[in-house]
Enzyme design. Sequence first.
Site, PDB file in Angstrom:
ATOM      1  N   GLU A 119     -39.381 -20.103   3.654  1.00  0.00           N
ATOM      2  CA  GLU A 119     -38.283 -20.812   4.285  1.00  0.00           C
ATOM      3  C   GLU A 119     -38.700 -22.221   4.701  1.00  0.00           C
ATOM      4  OE1 GLU A 119     -36.239 -16.913   6.432  1.00  0.00           O
ATOM      5  OE2 GLU A 119     -36.962 -18.581   7.633  1.00  0.00           O
ATOM      6  N   CYS A 360     -37.529 -18.691  12.318  1.00  0.00           N
ATOM      7  CA  CYS A 360     -38.443 -18.516  11.191  1.00  0.00           C
ATOM      8  C   CYS A 360     -38.433 -17.080  10.689  1.00  0.00           C
ATOM      9  CB  CYS A 360     -39.869 -18.890  11.604  1.00  0.00           C
ATOM     10  SG  CYS A 360     -40.065 -20.616  11.995  1.00  0.00           S
TER      11      CYS A 360
END
Length: 377
Positions: A119, A360
């Site tokens: 990501e 996250c």
Amino acid sequence: MNRNPDPNRNPDLNINNINRDGHDIPKSITDIKSMYPEELAGFVKGRGLPAFRARQLFQWIHVSRAAGYEEMSNLPAGLRRELAEKYPLVTARQVDCRVSGVDGTRKYLFAMPDGCLVESVFMRYHFGNSVCISSQVGCRMGCGFCASTLHGLVRSLTASEMLEQIYAIARETGERISHVVVMGMGEPFDNYDNLIRFLRLLTCPEGMNLSQRSVTVSTCGIVPGIRRFTGEGLHVTLALSLHAATDEQRRKIMPVANRWSIAELMEACGEYSRVTGRQVTFEYSLIKGVNDSRADALGLVKLAKPLRAHINLIPVNPVRERGFSHPDSEGVRAFKMELEKHGVNVSIRRALGKDIDGACGQLRNRYAEQEARDCLI
């Protein structure tokens, strides 16, 4: 696939045998995008090519951020074909991109050449555009409030894979990136050598030439990594994920605290600040009912003032699997005011991307869950 045991079962597993190279690209593959200019010059010379081809390649890769050799118009067609066949460029394939309807934050899910997902986040601030990148696929640190560590560590990222997250976002948005934070999935100091290579390439005058002062590296508290980092001659901002003011409290949410005490962390951070002249940042995720009391604030004051550290308060991004929640806005302001009352430099991080799984690891985990469900259909 989780190649490591659950870090919460054995906290010491997270910090023993810290990965010193993290290099996961097979040795038979030549990773041109991870080469320093002098290494690329040697590569070109070794193939009997003119020296200027190295400068051309480096500029195409790191200044123009070419996604493939076919874009390198001043290279002969035959050379482009040969390079593409023998030395493919590491590129990131965009799997998903979610755009916040609230603040325009863009959350990317990228697939690396081997299919591993990471990501990255693109954020707009008044001072410019910032990109938050991942340094590993997953994480083995086991922090109790983080989604990145839920499935453990798969592998570390190469320098080229870290750079490519920035380059891919720049290509997709067409906007200038002025700041980079290594604060996404993974523990940067658990991938030390690739991290250093990435930082030197990112700030290289011949390449993107980003100011070192515009780069932040975040660590959960790997003391040997901080000490080693101090001697690198870099002037990036060091951010310590502190999140608690006492060892007892920190051990409850961060397994790394079982190995290194807060006293050791303060000593290492103080040395980094003295040697580099850079102010250290303490990241402090405010978790309702866990670390948001007045006593917590006063404990934080005692740690921050001797180092003149900046405290970045982060109302924790709720993670479904963790069950933590953040204080209300009034509680966050009260905590900030308590710190300021005692002369501590403090800010509250803007809560960006809440509507797009901004924390996250959340987007990657959702994607993996959906794939698993699809396999059962």
